[in-house]
Write an enzyme that holds these catalytic residues in place. Structure first.
Site, mmCIF file in Angstrom:
data_model
loop_
_atom_site.group_PDB
_atom_site.id
_atom_site.type_symbol
_atom_site.label_atom_id
_atom_site.label_comp_id
_atom_site.label_asym_id
_atom_site.label_seq_id
_atom_site.Cartn_x
_atom_site.Cartn_y
_atom_site.Cartn_z
ATOM 1 N N ARG A 61 0.797 -1.293 -0.083
ATOM 2 C CA ARG A 61 -0.007 -0.049 -0.038
ATOM 3 C C ARG A 61 0.687 1.224 0.143
ATOM 4 O O ARG A 61 0.381 2.210 -0.486
ATOM 5 C CB ARG A 61 -1.046 -0.050 1.211
ATOM 6 N N GLU A 98 4.189 -6.667 12.901
ATOM 7 C CA GLU A 98 3.118 -6.726 13.893
ATOM 8 C C GLU A 98 2.650 -7.808 14.174
ATOM 9 O O GLU A 98 2.287 -8.440 14.909
ATOM 10 C CB GLU A 98 2.130 -5.704 13.524
HETATM 11 P P1 AMP Z 1 5.043 -2.344 11.134
HETATM 12 O O1 AMP Z 1 6.338 -3.066 10.669
HETATM 13 O O2 AMP Z 1 4.609 -3.145 12.442
HETATM 14 O O3 AMP Z 1 5.233 -0.712 11.698
HETATM 15 O O4 AMP Z 1 4.022 -2.532 10.085
HETATM 16 C C1 AMP Z 1 3.749 -1.702 9.185
HETATM 17 C C2 AMP Z 1 3.165 -2.580 8.183
HETATM 18 O O5 AMP Z 1 2.314 -3.486 8.110
HETATM 19 C C3 AMP Z 1 2.752 -1.474 6.920
HETATM 20 O O6 AMP Z 1 3.106 -1.659 5.429
HETATM 21 C C4 AMP Z 1 1.278 -1.586 7.145
HETATM 22 O O7 AMP Z 1 0.330 -1.552 5.941
HETATM 23 C C5 AMP Z 1 0.958 -2.963 7.689
HETATM 24 N N1 AMP Z 1 0.109 -3.122 8.769
HETATM 25 C C6 AMP Z 1 0.490 -3.511 10.025
HETATM 26 N N2 AMP Z 1 -0.492 -3.230 11.187
HETATM 27 C C7 AMP Z 1 -1.501 -3.086 10.229
HETATM 28 C C8 AMP Z 1 -2.764 -2.793 10.786
HETATM 29 N N3 AMP Z 1 -3.433 -2.908 11.910
HETATM 30 N N4 AMP Z 1 -3.765 -2.162 9.538
HETATM 31 C C9 AMP Z 1 -3.426 -2.055 8.311
HETATM 32 N N5 AMP Z 1 -1.910 -2.460 7.961
HETATM 33 C C10 AMP Z 1 -1.126 -2.678 8.992
#
Ligand code: AMP
Length: 174
Positions: A61, A98
């Site tokens: 995205r 995550e």
């Molecule tokens: P992080 O590395 O944990 O900051 O995760 C960020 C990436 O995971 C981004 O590319 C987001 O699109 C996706 N992502 C993580 N958690 C979510 C969520 N709750 N909703 C949508 N996308 C998420």
């Protein structure tokens, strides 16, 4: 359109892609012409006078926003992708997500030494992905001037992993 109007177009999907995660679905915002335009301008605005050479979009995205932001800023766009998707020689960095763990890659000539880079994604959660993107830029000899996200999940404190990412910008927060 202000940030609150944009935030009203983010759809919560509980337990996706797995139990306990509330997925922030940006599709309703993408589908609304005025909201899409306003979101892109809001993400680009703080970086207009930062001399950005490259806007890096994080799969998948992040790509959607990085291209129009690059056009807004008069910069080039570069791809940061999941492993095995990019042809040609790549830099690779592993990170925690995550939900699970993964790695990201960038072609070795996407960022040239000394170039000023803006990292873009739709959402900052734990910060693992964006921090890995910052490391990719550093490996290439570039300078991360900032990072811009549509959404910050502030309770996950991703910002703490982005101390070396320059100016951080979020259009909306949860
Ligand atoms: P992080 O590395 O944990 O900051 O995760 C960020 C990436 O995971 C981004 O590319 C987001 O699109 C996706 N992502 C993580 N958690 C979510 C969520 N709750 N909703 C949508 N996308 C998420």
């Amino acid at each position: 359109m202000d940030a609150a109007a944009l935030q009203a177009l983010i759809r919560d999907i509980p337990d996706f892609p797995k139990e306990g995660i509330i997925f922030k679905d940006v599709s309703p915002l993408l589908q609304e012409p005025k909201a899409l335009a306003a979101a892109v301008v809001a993400m680009a605005e703080p970086f207009r006078s930062h001399g950005i050479d490259r806007v890096l979009g994080i799969e998948s995205r992040g790509f959607l926003f990085a291209v129009p932001i690059a056009i807004e800023l008069g910069a080039g766009m570069g791809l940061v992708r999941k492993p095995g998707k990019l042809p040609y020689d790549t830099h690779s960095v592993s990170y925690d997500l995550e939900y699970g763990s993964d790695a990201i890659e960038m072609q070795i000539d996407t960022v040239l030494p000394g170039q000023r880079v803006l990292v873009v994604d739709d959402l900052l959660a734990t910060g693992g992905t964006a921090a890995a993107a910052v490391e990719l830029v550093e490996r290439a000899g570039g300078e991360v001037v900032g990072a811009s996200f549509l959404i910050e999940l502030s309770f996950l404190d991703g910002v703490s992993k982005l101390a070396n990412a320059g100016d951080l910008h979020f259009v909306m927060r949860y």
